[in-house]
Design an enzyme around this catalytic site. Structure first.
Site, PDB file in Angstrom:
ATOM      1  N   PHE A  24       0.865  -1.195   0.000  1.00 18.15           N
ATOM      2  CA  PHE A  24       0.000   0.000   0.000  1.00 18.15           C
ATOM      3  C   PHE A  24       0.901   1.245   0.000  1.00 18.15           C
ATOM      4  CE2 PHE A  24      -3.279   2.921   1.192  1.00 18.15           C
ATOM      5  CZ  PHE A  24      -4.489   2.298   0.966  1.00 18.15           C
ATOM      6  N   THR A  86      -9.726   9.927   5.670  1.00 15.24           N
ATOM      7  CA  THR A  86     -10.567   8.971   6.394  1.00 15.24           C
ATOM      8  C   THR A  86      -9.974   8.657   7.765  1.00 15.24           C
ATOM      9  OG1 THR A  86      -9.364   7.031   5.621  1.00 15.24           O
ATOM     10  CG2 THR A  86     -11.165   7.824   4.229  1.00 15.24           C
ATOM     11  N   HIS A  88      -9.453   5.764   8.648  1.00 13.11           N
ATOM     12  CA  HIS A  88      -8.652   4.561   8.444  1.00 13.11           C
ATOM     13  C   HIS A  88      -7.201   4.796   8.889  1.00 13.11           C
ATOM     14  CE1 HIS A  88      -9.568   0.731   6.752  1.00 13.11           C
ATOM     15  NE2 HIS A  88      -8.412   0.656   6.124  1.00 13.11           N
TER      16      HIS A  88
HETATM   17  N1  INI Z   1      -2.422   0.687   4.479  1.00 14.15           N
HETATM   18  C1  INI Z   1      -1.233   1.333   4.492  1.00 14.15           C
HETATM   19  O1  INI Z   1      -0.177   0.694   4.518  1.00 14.15           O
HETATM   20  N2  INI Z   1      -1.224   2.695   4.463  1.00 14.15           N
HETATM   21  C2  INI Z   1      -2.347   3.443   4.448  1.00 14.15           C
HETATM   22  O2  INI Z   1      -2.258   4.713   4.407  1.00 14.15           O
HETATM   23  C3  INI Z   1      -3.602   2.784   4.450  1.00 14.15           C
HETATM   24  N3  INI Z   1      -4.836   3.552   4.459  1.00 14.15           N
HETATM   25  O3  INI Z   1      -4.797   4.756   4.794  1.00 14.15           O
HETATM   26  O4  INI Z   1      -5.889   3.030   4.168  1.00 14.15           O
HETATM   27  C4  INI Z   1      -3.605   1.369   4.460  1.00 14.15           C
HETATM   28  N4  INI Z   1      -4.771   0.676   4.443  1.00 14.15           N
HETATM   29  C5  INI Z   1      -4.845  -0.727   4.125  1.00 14.15           C
HETATM   30  C6  INI Z   1      -4.625  -1.600   5.345  1.00 14.15           C
HETATM   31  O5  INI Z   1      -3.277  -1.599   5.736  1.00 14.15           O
HETATM   32  C7  INI Z   1      -5.018  -3.060   5.069  1.00 14.15           C
HETATM   33  O6  INI Z   1      -4.248  -3.563   4.007  1.00 14.15           O
HETATM   34  C8  INI Z   1      -6.517  -3.225   4.717  1.00 14.15           C
HETATM   35  O7  INI Z   1      -7.330  -2.596   5.680  1.00 14.15           O
HETATM   36  C9  INI Z   1      -6.874  -4.739   4.681  1.00 14.15           C
HETATM   37  O8  INI Z   1      -6.672  -5.356   5.942  1.00 14.15           O
END
Ligand code: INI
Length: 156
Positions: A24, A86, A88
């Site tokens: 990601f 978000t 998140h």
């Molecule tokens: N994963 C990241 O490594 N960086 C981020 O900024 C991010 N955001 O912001 O969403 C992110 N989300 C994905 C997360 O790590 C998982 O892969 C996903 O939720 C599945 O479990």
């Protein structure tokens, strides 16, 4: 008064390092990975294994598996969490930080928190090579901790 200080050096010879890196935000994490590999190569690390996971949230589980394998002197966890808009961000950032700390304490293997948490991509690029490369710096921490923990083992 006798003062004894114990600390780890940065010699990589004889060390085996595991890297777990999130895909990601890979424009950032690939640069962190490059910086880390550059550091390990220049310090003479014997062997590096790289495991890629989808996102930072997945890092702790794989770091645990790698730490429990007994194959590594240190694990370096690399990821990039960008705030965006978000909630998140906070969830992912908190969970990966807690998870990495737990794996390290539970297994006794140093697991280095190399996940950058940034407000936006520009800040991310500045930390992933444009101004400095945090991957290189976190790799230095991995070397120091691997050598420090070896010193404790030698004294046992
Ligand atoms: N994963 C990241 O490594 N960086 C981020 O900024 C991010 N955001 O912001 O969403 C992110 N989300 C994905 C997360 O790590 C998982 O892969 C996903 O939720 C599945 O479990």
């Amino acid at each position: 008064m006798e003062v004894r200080t114990v600390e780890g050096g940065f010699i990589g010879a004889g060390l085996r390092i595991g890297i777990v890196v999130a895909r990601f935000n890979d424009l950032l994490t690939e640069e962190l990975l490059k910086g880390a590999l550059d550091c390990f190569e220049r310090h003479g690390v014997e062997r590096v294994d790289v495991v890629k996971v989808p996102g930072s949230f997945e890092i702790p589980l794989v770091a645990k598996r790698m730490a429990e394998s007994g194959r590594y002197d240190a694990i370096l966890a690399l990821g990039a969490v960008v705030r965006g808009e978000t909630k998140h961000f906070d969830l992912v950032a908190n969970e990966v930080a807690k998870g990495v700390a737990k794996v390290s304490l539970d297994t006794g293997v140093p697991v280095i928190f190399g996940v950058i948490t940034v407000e936006d991509e520009l800040q991310g690029f500045n930390r992933a090579g444009v101004k400095s490369n945090k991957g290189f710096e976190y790799a230095m921490t991995a070397l120091e901790m691997a050598n420090l923990m070896k010193r404790f083992k030698e004294r046992e």
